[in-house]
Design a protein around this motif. Structure first.
Motif, PDB file in Angstrom:
ATOM      1  N   ALA A   8       0.828  -1.205   0.000  1.00 18.75           N
ATOM      2  CA  ALA A   8       0.000   0.000   0.000  1.00 18.75           C
ATOM      3  C   ALA A   8       0.862   1.255   0.000  1.00 18.75           C
ATOM      4  CB  ALA A   8      -0.897  -0.005   1.217  1.00 18.75           C
TER       5      ALA A   8
ATOM      6  N   ASP B 695      -8.711  -3.510   5.831  1.00 17.75           N
ATOM      7  CA  ASP B 695      -8.850  -2.215   6.476  1.00 17.75           C
ATOM      8  C   ASP B 695      -8.353  -2.284   7.920  1.00 17.75           C
ATOM      9  OD1 ASP B 695      -9.632   0.395   5.737  1.00 17.75           O
ATOM     10  OD2 ASP B 695     -11.248   0.264   7.254  1.00 17.75           O
ATOM     11  N   PHE B 698      -4.728  -2.017   7.856  1.00 17.84           N
ATOM     12  CA  PHE B 698      -4.351  -0.623   7.632  1.00 17.84           C
ATOM     13  C   PHE B 698      -4.319   0.157   8.950  1.00 17.84           C
ATOM     14  CE2 PHE B 698      -5.302   0.363   2.859  1.00 17.84           C
ATOM     15  CZ  PHE B 698      -4.451  -0.660   2.499  1.00 17.84           C
ATOM     16  N   TRP B 716      -3.616   6.945   4.675  1.00 23.52           N
ATOM     17  CA  TRP B 716      -3.548   5.952   3.594  1.00 23.52           C
ATOM     18  C   TRP B 716      -4.028   6.530   2.273  1.00 23.52           C
ATOM     19  CZ3 TRP B 716      -0.695   1.873   4.235  1.00 23.52           C
ATOM     20  CH2 TRP B 716      -0.502   1.369   5.535  1.00 23.52           C
ATOM     21  N   LYS B 718      -5.457   4.746  -0.379  1.00 27.07           N
ATOM     22  CA  LYS B 718      -5.830   3.342  -0.574  1.00 27.07           C
ATOM     23  C   LYS B 718      -5.892   2.916  -2.028  1.00 27.07           C
ATOM     24  CE  LYS B 718      -8.321   3.312   3.765  1.00 27.07           C
ATOM     25  NZ  LYS B 718      -9.658   3.432   4.346  1.00 27.07           N
TER      26      LYS B 718
END
Ligand SMILES: [Zn+2]
Ligand SMILES: [Zn+2]
Ligand SMILES: [Zn+2]
Lengths: 82, 908
Positions: A8, B695, B698, B716, B718
């Motif tokens: 990411a 998520d 994250f 983030w 994403k």
């Protein structure tokens, strides 16, 4: 379905209330005029008054204001936040 | 008639005449005419000689010497015209038709021409020889008379010279007066044929000679004797060939001499000169050919020395003194015998005439080769550097002829015709541009002509949209750049330039090694670039180097634009990485820093530094997570390990603005104007909804980051990054590397096999049209299928169960990898510089429209200046005139504005 790897992307921020340093007018998430790299190399520091500055900026400022330095923003006596 | 004029001239004598004398004169004159007639006409009867001499003697006694001479010369002329000339030209009658000589190019025809010419000359020579014999008889008779009168030799030579000169003049003028038009062509053909023959002998000879030298190369004594002078070819001759060649030259020499004796001196010279030049031209064409990988200049020069110069040398030597006409018979004695032996010594000290010939021939050869190479310069440069021998040849030719401007003109028109066309890719044009610079800087070290040649290419490239991108790729990418696959694959142009420069520096150090250090320092300190009009032929050691990078940057205009484009490309590359390996990017950055300065590359350096920091931080975060799980914190059953999540954490202020398709679509749908601030990176991330377990990762990751880097936080983005996932089916598994949105889409199908587009779009958090576009990736792989729902605007996507793989890899039953670098639909992660500027410009759109409402119409620079004046804050107007113009033309094409005669109007 197997998830192998999620690579990411994120950005970091100092999460200060303002966007720019009140001394050098540069972005907090950038760096002060003396530094080349942002982040760890050019950290932010908060005063007791909750105003934030680039560490390098406020140090220069404090050194120039003898004997007692004041916050450039609110003019209160400058003290590093504990 | 002749008598009367003669008599008038001799009036003084006339008075002294008595009857006897008159009788004698009449008788002698009659006899003189008759014998002259017998001598000169018909078969030619030399037996009347003694009688002729008597009559001449008798007429001279009466002072009629000039009458005798005039009459005899006139008779010679009549006889020459009647027999000699008519017969001579008759030989060539069959070639008189126009074009016959040009059409028939066969060597058989050449042979025929040679034979005819020789025969005609031979006959003519015999005829002339006979007439000269007769003329001698007259001279002899006149001499006898003089001797009898003045007892002893009296100036007889001048008398004789005078008569022969008159005769020679008569011969020439009669022939010239009756010259057929095609005779010069015949001479040309003759010499051409003979020279070709000579060339063949010499070519064979050269080969023979080489073999001979190879065989003897061990014999040092023998080799030591070989002279290395320029014209010593004769010395190592093999004698069979030598005599063959000599026979040929002798034969040609005889023809030349015969022609000269008929007064065709300059015509002959022209004929063999033109034959030599056309042969030389053919030779140059033949040697030069289409092969640019070998130098041909030396072999051409060698051939000039061996064939035409040898020929001319032998010919001039053979003709020797016999050029003069005063001793026609001495020509028959042939100076050949003496010249044969002195041949080589004469070659060693070539006559001035021969040197002039050599210069003429070499100039002609240089010019011919130069023209050939210039005409093919485009191909030669395509072949560069393999074709550098041809470039080196061309350089030498141009140094000799100085016709650089010819090159510039010809090459520019070739470029326009061959390269600067819609069909050529920008990459091809750029590579040809670079090859042109590399090739021409040898010819033109100061770059004066290169400047002129490069201008049309630069102009053309400036009109192409992908130029900057291609330039940056060519400079920095060692893999994709060169379509021709040059020798140094894997090397970016920047790498190559850098290596060149290092080599030059090393060479420079070598150069200066012996010189006085102090002086070298002074020289370096006073160095100034050459003036623009610098003479390119001047080889100064401090001459200006052609700056390839500078010439490339000059296409774009400024290095800042180039650096900016590189930054955008670098960002895209870095954000699509699934690891932190940036070795090649670091190397490229170092090179860019060398050329563009460290401060220009500051932001790129921070970007790379972000990757390095991210790698370290990522490792630290994984370590804290591992410790925690060891200390017993249990993970839920369905939880995914933090191990699978890596992150690239960027200092967003230093990265170019990211493309934010989703937010943009949302805002536009709500009718919001595109505001500058939305291009700040903070606004562009959250919309994508990733699956719940991811998520959680994250948040966990961000929390740990905050713990390590307090008080810094993670935001983030994403939609950015890459995801590797494996799809398992009954019969196979396939590995995909995809964008986060693709992963988010397909992961939704784990729980629910079928989705309407509306619901799916909401589930992954993107606008429906974006979803419908991007989901095509999975449809094309045969993973999902599409059908029309109850509402015709709604699509239904269904997971294909146990489907047959429609992708190309379907044959593999094992696992295979689908690699998706970047985005499948050409939407890049990072906004291109152009988009960036356009989007920054939209802030001013309202302002511009407002101005035009007030002012009616405005010219480009007025709009520019007004914006500069009024838009000083938030955001200040800092665009260039060109950027404004391209933005305005965008508004024109959106039919918001109109452009007429350089003025912008509101479209009504
Ligand atoms: Zn500061
Ligand atoms: Zn700093
Ligand atoms: Zn304060």
């Amino acid at each position: 379905m197997i998830l192998f790897r999620w690579h990411a992307v994120a950005s970091w921020t100092w999460d200060a209330q303002d966007e720019t340093c009140g001394i050098c007018r540069m972005a907090f998430d950038g760096c002060c005029p003396d530094c080349k790299l942002p982040g760890d190399d050019c950290p932010l520091i908060w005063g007791a008054c909750n105003h934030a500055f680039h560490l390098h900026c406020i140090l220069k400022w404090v050194n120039s204001q003898t004997p007692q330095a004041h916050c450039p923003m609110c003019r209160r006596e400058w003290q590093f936040k504990g | 008639m002749e008598e009367s004029t003669s008599l008038v001239c001799n009036l003084g004598i006339l008075e002294k005449l008595n009857d006897n004398s008159i009788q004698e004169i009449i008788k002698s004159y009659g006899g003189f005419c008759t014998t002259t007639e017998s001598l000169l006409n018909g078969a030619g009867d030399l037996s009347v000689g003694p009688e002729f001499v008597l009559h001449v003697h008798s007429l001279c006694k009466h002072g009629l010497q000039s009458l005798v001479c005039d009459h005899f010369l006139l008779s010679l002329e009549q006889a020459f015209e009647k027999i000699g000339v008519t017969n001579f030209w008759r030989h060539f009658d069959s070639y008189s038709k126009v074009g016959v000589l040009q059409k028939n190019n066969s060597s058989i025809y050449d042979d025929e021409v040679q034979l005819v010419l020789c025969k005609a000359l031979e006959e003519m020579a015999l005829e002339k020889q006979y007439q000269e014999k007769c003329l001698f008889m007259l001279v002899h008779a006149l001499q006898l008379h003089k001797e009898s009168m003045f007892e002893g030799k009296q100036n007889a030579d001048s008398e004789r010279a005078h008569l022969f000169a008159k005769y020679q003049l008569m011969v020439s003028s009669v022939l010239m007066a009756s010259l057929p038009l095609h005779f010069p062509d015949i001479l040309h053909r003759y010499f051409k044929g003979k020279l070709e023959e000579l060339s063949r002998i010499m070519d064979g000879d050269l080969e023979g000679k080489n073999e001979f030298q190879d065989k003897d190369s061990m014999d040092l004594d023998e080799k030591g004797k070989h002279r290395t002078g320029e014209m010593d070819i004769d010395e190592s001759y093999n004698h069979g060939k030598f005599s063959e060649k000599n026979k040929l030259v002798k034969h040609i020499g005889k023809v030349v001499r015969d022609l000269r004796s008929l007064g065709f001196t300059s015509m002959t010279e022209n004929a063999y000169a033109s034959a030599i030049f056309s042969l030389l031209k053919a030779k140059v064409h033949n040697l030069a050919g289409e092969d640019y990988r070998n130098s041909v200049l030396e072999s051409i020069k060698g051939w000039i020395k061996v064939v035409p110069l040898q020929f001319l040398n032998a010919l001039l030597a053979y003709l020797g003194d016999s050029i003069g006409y005063d001793t026609p018979s001495s020509g028959l004695k042939s100076p050949l015998a003496s010249h044969l032996s002195s041949c080589s010594s004469e070659i060693d000290t070539p006559s001035e005439g021969l040197i002039r010939w050599q210069l003429r021939l070499e100039y002609f050869a240089y010019e011919t080769l130069q023209d050939l190479r210039i005409a093919k310069l485009f191909e030669i440069i395509v072949d560069y550097p393999e074709s550098s021998p041809a470039i080196e040849d061309l350089k030498q030719c141009l140094e000799y002829t100085g016709q650089h401007s010819k090159l510039v003109e010809s090459f520019i028109s070739a470029l326009k015709y061959r390269l600067l066309t819609a069909g050529a890719s920008t990459n091809d044009i750029l590579h040809q541009y670079v090859s042109t610079i590399k090739a021409l800087r040898t010819i033109d070290p100061t770059g004066v002509f290169l400047e002129a040649v490069g201008e049309p290419i630069r102009d053309y490239l400036r009109g192409r949209k992908d130029t900057i991108k291609c330039i940056v790729t060519m400079l920095t990418d060692g893999t994709g750049g060169n379509p021709n696959g040059s020798a140094n694959t894997g090397d970016s142009l920047l790498e190559e330039l850098n290596r060149d420069e290092e080599n030059q520096e090393i060479a420079g150090i070598d150069d200066d090694f012996n010189s006085d250090d102090k002086q070298a320092w002074i020289n370096a300190a006073c160095w100034e670039p050459d003036p623009v009009e610098a003479d390119p032929l001047k080889g100064s050691r401090n001459r200006r180097k052609v700056d390839i990078l500078g010439m490339i940057v000059s296409i774009i205009g400024s290095k800042d634009q180039l650096v900016n484009e590189y930054r955008v490309m670098l960002a895209e590359k870095l954000l699509n990485k699934s690891d932190y390996d940036i070795d090649s990017e670091i190397r490229t950055l170092e090179l860019l820093k060398i050329h563009f300065g460290e401060s220009s590359m500051q932001k790129c350096e921070i970007m790379l530094n972000d990757l390095i920091d991210s790698k370290r931080t990522n490792t630290n975060i994984k370590l804290t997570a591992a410790k925690q799980s060891q200390t017993g914190a249990e993970l839920g059953e369905d939880a995914v390990s933090l191990d699978i999540l890596d992150a690239t954490i960027i200092s967003s202020n230093f990265w170019p603005p990211m493309q934010i398709w989703h937010l943009w679509h949302v805002l536009e749908a709500q009718g919001a104007s595109r505001h500058h601030s939305m291009w700040f990176p903070e606004f562009q991330d959250e919309a994508l909804i990733v699956p719940e377990p991811v998520d959680k990762l994250f948040s966990d990751y961000a929390k740990r980051f905050n713990e390590i880097k307090t008080p810094r936080k993670l935001l983030w983005k994403k939609n950015l990054g890459t995801v590797k996932l494996e799809l398992q089916f009954d019969d196979r598994t396939t590995l995909y590397t995809v964008a986060p949105l693709h992963a988010a889409i397909i992961m939704q199908f784990q729980e629910q096999k079928s989705w309407t587009s509306k619901n799916l779009a909401a589930a992954v958090g993107v606008p429906e049209d974006v979803l419908n576009r991007r989901i095509n990736f999975w449809i094309s792989k045969g993973i999902l299928s599409e059908s029309v729902g109850t509402d015709s605007n709604d699509h239904i996507y269904t997971l294909v169960e146990g489907m047959v793989d429609s992708s190309k890899n379907g044959g593999n039953s094992g696992s295979c990898e689908e690699l998706l670098v970047g985005d499948d639909e050409g939407e890049s992660t990072v906004a291109s510089v152009e988009d960036q500027i356009r989007n920054e410009m939209t802030v001013y759109e309202k302002f511009i429209l407002g101005m035009l409402t007030n002012f009616g119409s405005m010219a480009l620079d007025r709009i520019h200046n007004t914006l500069k004046m009024f838009c000083v804050a938030d955001p200040p107007y800092d665009k260039s005139l060109q950027q404004l113009q391209s933005f305005l033309s965008g508004l024109v094409s959106e039919e918001k504005l109109e452009l007429r005669d350089g003025m912008y109007f509101l479209k009504k």
